[in-house]
Design an enzyme around this catalytic site. Structure first.
Site, PDB file in Angstrom:
ATOM      1  N   GLY A   7    -101.001 -78.350   9.010  1.00 28.66           N
ATOM      2  CA  GLY A   7    -102.162 -79.225   8.953  1.00 28.66           C
ATOM      3  C   GLY A   7    -103.100 -78.786   7.850  1.00 28.66           C
ATOM      4  N   GLY A   9    -105.456 -79.617   5.875  1.00 29.97           N
ATOM      5  CA  GLY A   9    -106.634 -80.372   5.498  1.00 29.97           C
ATOM      6  C   GLY A   9    -107.687 -79.408   4.991  1.00 29.97           C
ATOM      7  N   GLY A  12    -107.613 -75.917   6.950  1.00 32.58           N
ATOM      8  CA  GLY A  12    -106.374 -75.202   6.666  1.00 32.58           C
ATOM      9  C   GLY A  12    -106.270 -74.760   5.222  1.00 32.58           C
ATOM     10  CG  ASN A 102    -113.657 -79.391  15.662  1.00 34.87           C
ATOM     11  OD1 ASN A 102    -114.319 -78.365  15.547  1.00 34.87           O
ATOM     12  ND2 ASN A 102    -113.720 -80.375  14.782  1.00 34.87           N
ATOM     13  CE  LYS A 178    -117.377 -75.613  15.275  1.00 37.67           C
ATOM     14  NZ  LYS A 178    -115.964 -75.385  14.946  1.00 37.67           N
ATOM     15  CG  ASN A 186    -119.066 -83.260  15.467  1.00 34.17           C
ATOM     16  OD1 ASN A 186    -119.809 -82.320  15.192  1.00 34.17           O
ATOM     17  ND2 ASN A 186    -117.791 -83.260  15.135  1.00 34.17           N
TER      18      ASN A 186
END
Length: 294
Positions: A7, A9, A12, A102, A178, A186
């Site tokens: 992954g 993105g 990463g 997340n 977190k 968000n």
């Protein structure tokens, strides 16, 4: 060490790039546009103190993880199980998988499909993919990882790659800490399409965030989790340290991509329902983002 990033993105690519820059053999497994760019010119890593092209191996095939000692698992939460199953035939029995995602239950869901050691981690970094094969680092970068036989060595390796890392005996508490911040920011950032520093100046925003926090803390307590630190201070600090940052949910929505809201406010709402705890603010924020996403 041979490292694979499942992954590749923004998250990463940042951590994979830092490890490659420190001399480790890193394979990034990602989307075709990024892979093609990285094959041509390496990963362009734009940090606040340097800009450079970092040599990496890049592929779209999970087979790129074959023989890896460590896998940084960075896929979206909705893809955890399917990506885990794709990795399964490639991994050596003694490979370690570090979940840099997340939400709070990804490591648990990954353990359901992988027999290898899966270590949860809490990620504190502001990054974005600024173009094909180009990751831009806006701030922070530290990790908190769970305990395992190999965690101390992994932390030492990351520290040597200029990634501040500590091992925690309460990683679930750190994950919830977190999650609290994500739930506060968000959805609101995505709905308003505002960065954190502007968002918090809106009328009623602080009250809404505090209500989100109280609901999250009540659900965490019911789940038997002790959330460390001053949660409200942590929420306030984000607007100061990342004033220009849009949430990952906002970035996903602006790009027409699916969000992870089901694993943020949606997760709190589901766990609250399971415990008979009302979570009206988290539930409403989840519903609004799902409507806009649709």
């Amino acid at each position: 060490m041979k490292i694979a990033v499942m992954g590749a993105g923004a998250v990463g690519c940042y951590y994979g790039g830092m490890l490659a820059r420190a001399g480790h053999a890193v394979t990034l497994i990602g989307r075709p546009a990024h892979v093609e760019a990285m094959r041509r010119q390496g990963l362009f890593l734009e940090a606040r103190t340097f800009k450079e092209h970092v040599p990496v191996v890049a592929t779209t095939d999970p087979e790129g993880a074959r023989g890896a000692d460590l896998v940084l698992f960075c896929v979206k939460s909705a893809d955890t199980a399917s990506a885990g199953r794709a990795l399964l035939p490639q991994l050596a029995p003694d490979a370690v998988v570090l979940s840099l995602q997340n939400g709070v239950d990804n490591a648990e869901r990954l353990r359901a499909v992988l027999p290898q050691t899966v270590v949860p981690a809490v990620v504190y970094v502001a990054t974005e993919m600024a173009g094909p094969g180009h990751v831009k680092h806006h701030g922070r970068g530290e990790l908190v990882i769970g305990e395992s036989p190999g965690s101390a060595g992994i932390a030492e390796m990351l520290e040597a790659a200029q990634v501040p890392t500590r091992v925690s005996d309460n990683v679930m508490g750190a994950l919830w800490a977190k999650l609290l911040v994500n739930c506060a920011y968000n959805a609101l950032s995505a709905i308003a399409r505002l960065p954190y520093g502007v968002l918090v100046q809106g009328p009623g925003v602080n009250d809404a965030m505090r209500a989100v926090m109280e609901e999250c803390l009540a659900v965490a307590r019911a789940d038997g989790v002790t959330v460390p630190g001053d949660s409200w201070a942590a929420i306030e600090q984000i607007a100061k340290s990342m004033a220009g940052q849009y949430s990952s949910t906002a970035q996903d929505m602006m790009r027409g991509k699916p969000t992870e809201i089901d694993y943020l406010n949606g997760y709190v709402a589901r766990r609250g329902q399971a415990h008979g705890i009302a979570t009206p603010v988290n539930s409403l924020l989840h519903t609004l983002v799902k409507l806009l996403e649709g």
